[in-house]
Design an enzyme around this catalytic site. Structure first.
Site, PDB file in Angstrom:
ATOM      1  N   LYS A  46       0.813  -1.227   0.000  1.00 21.89           N
ATOM      2  CA  LYS A  46       0.000   0.000   0.000  1.00 21.89           C
ATOM      3  C   LYS A  46       0.845   1.275   0.000  1.00 21.89           C
ATOM      4  O   LYS A  46       0.520   2.261   0.623  1.00 21.89           O
ATOM      5  CB  LYS A  46      -0.994   0.020   1.179  1.00 21.89           C
ATOM      6  CG  LYS A  46      -1.828  -1.228   1.350  1.00 21.89           C
ATOM      7  CD  LYS A  46      -2.450  -1.734   0.048  1.00 21.89           C
ATOM      8  CE  LYS A  46      -3.485  -0.798  -0.549  1.00 21.89           C
ATOM      9  NZ  LYS A  46      -3.895  -1.257  -1.903  1.00 21.89           N
ATOM     10  N   HIS A 101       7.483  -7.121  -2.359  1.00 22.44           N
ATOM     11  CA  HIS A 101       7.366  -6.553  -1.006  1.00 22.44           C
ATOM     12  C   HIS A 101       8.412  -7.145  -0.063  1.00 22.44           C
ATOM     13  O   HIS A 101       8.346  -6.947   1.143  1.00 22.44           O
ATOM     14  CB  HIS A 101       5.981  -6.857  -0.416  1.00 22.44           C
ATOM     15  CG  HIS A 101       4.835  -6.170  -1.121  1.00 22.44           C
ATOM     16  ND1 HIS A 101       4.909  -4.879  -1.586  1.00 22.44           N
ATOM     17  CD2 HIS A 101       3.572  -6.608  -1.401  1.00 22.44           C
ATOM     18  CE1 HIS A 101       3.737  -4.558  -2.145  1.00 22.44           C
ATOM     19  NE2 HIS A 101       2.922  -5.576  -2.042  1.00 22.44           N
ATOM     20  N   SER A 131      -4.822   3.014   4.172  1.00 21.34           N
ATOM     21  CA  SER A 131      -5.072   2.320   2.918  1.00 21.34           C
ATOM     22  C   SER A 131      -5.134   0.806   3.136  1.00 21.34           C
ATOM     23  O   SER A 131      -5.994   0.109   2.589  1.00 21.34           O
ATOM     24  CB  SER A 131      -3.955   2.677   1.932  1.00 21.34           C
ATOM     25  OG  SER A 131      -4.124   2.000   0.726  1.00 21.34           O
TER      26      SER A 131
END
Length: 293
Positions: A46, A101, A131
């Site tokens: 995010k 990630h 988010s």
């Protein structure tokens, strides 16, 4: 390895999305073959991943830039650790673009030869939290939370996909000299997209005309991405991964400072205390609100 929570899979101290990750791939990640012209977007979840995928896709592909091709962004810049479409990464033509990630310590060891490029996007963690809260309640593969307090507790404990935000950002930054890496701030991209695209383009050593650069910037505006099915993952989420409702979008707001509408005074103060403790003397700048310089 711990996967007591079916939605999270813990591997070497880091939480992956359990339903989407291949443990066998993780076990061989250290030896993943890196090419000199590979480019990686690395983010904590995010933090502007899809946005940067769109920018890179447009920089590297004229067809993407001119909307002449219909290859989805996830196939142009696939997630290294979440190979949703079962691509053969070894057969992909160069230059390969990847998203990830992963924390710095799980990066393939060949990434440290300083040839392949990494763009690390970081975002103010209060907006990441906000988010992520909405996203977790939208996607079925993530654990939903009843309220922000509940999610904030898990986020600050690192019990989410991506583990602890503080560790992720700090880890990559403190080991930046091991990699060929450019740090970009989400809020700066939001404030001046063209300058950010220019900076990314220079780092990638690509030669684009002014007209091409304008096209890249245009493709990467939030409004264009939100309603471009190639760019926004809505189809993949709804038809391949699964959502709890048909109302939401992968790209929700794309703004800065939205945390102010979601955190109570108490939550905000608690977050600030933890931030100052964990990020004390950390040199990267953070912008908490659009109005800040």
């Amino acid at each position: 390895m711990d996967n007591t929570d079916v939605k999270l899979l813990k591997y070497k101290g880091y939480y992956f999305e359990g339903s989407l990750v291949d443990v066998d791939f993780l076990e061989h990640l250290d030896d993943f073959e890196i090419r000199d012209d590979d480019v990686f977007i690395i983010t904590y979840p995010k933090s502007g991943t899809i946005w940067t995928q769109q920018i890179l896709s447009s920089i590297y592909s004229e067809g993407h830039r001119n909307r002449a091709e219909t290859v989805e962004t996830i196939d142009r810049v696939p997630f290294l650790e979440y190979n949703i479409h079962k691509m053969d990464y070894l057969k992909r033509p160069s230059p390969r673009l990847f998203s990830s990630h992963i924390p710095y310590y799980l990066a393939p060891k060949d990434l440290k030869n300083k040839k392949a490029k990494i763009i690390y996007i970081y975002r103010n963690p209060k907006d990441v939290l906000t988010s992520y809260f909405h996203f977790s309640n939208f996607v079925v593969t993530l654990e939903a939370s009843d309220n922000m307090e509940q999610f904030m507790e898990r986020f600050l404990d690192g019990k989410v996909v991506g583990s602890l935000w503080f560790d992720h950002v700090r880890g990559w930054y403190e080991h930046r000299h091991d990699f060929n890496i450019l740090f970009m701030m989400y809020e700066e991209m939001n404030k001046d997209l063209r300058s950010s695209v220019l900076k990314i383009n220079r780092f990638l050593e690509k030669e684009l005309s002014e007209e091409d650069l304008d096209a890249v910037v245009n493709q990467a505006t939030f409004q264009n991405m939100k309603y471009n099915p190639q760019a926004n993952y809505d189809g993949i989420l709804k038809h391949e991964i699964g959502t709890r409702t048909n109302d939401g979008h992968f790209l929700r707001k794309g703004t800065t400072g939205d945390w102010k509408h979601h955190l109570t005074v108490d939550q905000n103060e608690r977050f600030d205390r933890i931030f100052h403790r964990k990020m004390k003397d950390f040199p990267l700048k953070f912008i908490w609100d659009t109005n800040e310089e």
